[in-house]
Design an enzyme around this catalytic site. Structure first.
Site, PDB file in Angstrom:
ATOM      1  CG  LEU A  13      -2.135   0.729   1.456  1.00 46.49           C
ATOM      2  CD1 LEU A  13      -2.852   0.092  -0.097  1.00 46.49           C
ATOM      3  CD2 LEU A  13      -2.503   1.227   2.708  1.00 46.49           C
ATOM      4  CB  SER A  14       3.796   2.360   1.497  1.00 47.96           C
ATOM      5  OG  SER A  14       5.012   2.859   1.699  1.00 47.96           O
ATOM      6  N   PRO A  15       3.907   3.692  -1.344  1.00 49.43           N
ATOM      7  CG  PRO A  15       2.963   5.898  -2.009  1.00 49.43           C
ATOM      8  CD  PRO A  15       2.827   4.943  -1.274  1.00 49.43           C
TER       9      PRO A  15
END
Lengths: 226, 214
Positions: B15-17
């Site tokens: 979920l974390s770029p």
């Protein structure tokens, strides 16, 4: 035929340790890259308020993290940062209003002194755990930077004038207009575009945008000792 | 005589770029530096909750900033990140629980596949090609049925707690074990500092001698 230097604005506050790190790196590179570095003294407390942000130190795990991060980065970037004993009091209570007004006055009257005086204020608060809020503290920093007592005293008397107060407010508002929610903010003007970069850790990306070479935070061909 | 490789733990969430950016840089360097890279699938939402932090995207000026920052970093680091405009609302709704449980299960059963499967999940969440496809409800449901065993749930919880114990307030977190000391580094932008701590050479986010195309 040399291309025109690209303008970089560095918005900073001496209350902000990461601002010091970014400042030193850019001061080193201004002799190496085709840039025109414009220093823009600003007020981090006002930027926080305007953006609805909070100092990261208010979150316990961030406060814990920052202490190590700043220490390690100081070693890597070769900036003699030492955290003050009462870290929270320095950032959250004492602030930097007088210091940043003084630097604003320096920028208006003796802009060539701005880099050195800024550095001496950082050295006081972020290297030697000394005060920067009292007039005598600010005078001491100015004198250490090479200003005469008369010059420094003269500027100190002007810090509460509308001209200086407004200039600091305008510069801080400019940072906010660029989208700042903290400091340091580097604004690069390139090919008609404006790139706002937040933090002392976007310098390698900045090099990429400028088409310049990144040689680490302590590039060769200069004396890295402050 | 070669020194023993140094262990690096990378805690990440698809979920974390920024986790993707840090992941790709470390995957490139694991072949160049004397390190043993251990991937640790974690849940960023739980770390936020446990630390009292909030996703930066909830502050309007940070949300604005992040979109440009991620785009520029993606170009510089040569990772094909594309943010959909409504990314933050989409992500905050959908979350990553099933994806991270799936990766936890992969790590338990087929650890050598973890890097590739993680990358494929990032590509699905973050690449324009997958923007419309996304992860359908049916697919998510199917995965959940396979991965909602106590073993997998506990493993993900334990890994996430380990990140919290190291002091995490977000992701990615890289933990370097060096000379009996532990250094926790937050963010995809601490890789040059990591090189300094390891006594290794930093050659930028796209080091030579490897094919940078994913």
């Amino acid at each position: 035929m040399t291309a025109a230097p690209r303008t970089l604005e560095l918005f900073y506050d001496v209350l902000s340790p990461y601002s010091w790190l970014g400042f030193e790196v850019l001061c080193r590179y201004k002799k190496l890259w085709n840039i025109n570095l414009q220093l823009r003294p600003s007020l981090i407390a006002a930027i926080m308020k305007d953006s609805g942000n909070q100092p990261p130190a208010l979150l316990p795990r961030k406060a814990q993290y920052l202490q190590n991060d700043i220490r390690l980065l100081g070693q890597h970037i070769q900036v003699p940062i030492q955290l003050p004993k009462d870290f929270f009091s320095v950032i959250l209570e004492k602030g930097s209003l007088s210091a940043m007004r003084f630097l604003t006055a320096v920028n208006l009257e003796h802009p060539k002194m701005l880099e050195k005086v800024s550095r001496e204020l950082w050295m006081r608060v972020w290297s030697r755990d000394e005060d920067i809020s009292e007039p005598k503290s600010i005078l001491a920093a100015a004198e250490k930077a090479g200003m005469s007592t008369e010059q420094a005293q003269g500027l100190l008397e002007k810090i509460s004038t509308p001209k200086v107060k407004n200039e600091l407010r305008d510069t801080t508002n400019a940072a906010c207009k660029y989208g700042a929610f903290g400091l340091p903010v580097t604004v690069a003007h390139l090919d008609g575009q404006t790139h706002m970069l937040f933090g002392s850790d976007r310098m390698e990306l900045l090099a990429h945008l400028l088409g310049e070479k990144w040689m680490g935070p302590v590039p060769p061909a200069i004396n890295a000792k402050i």
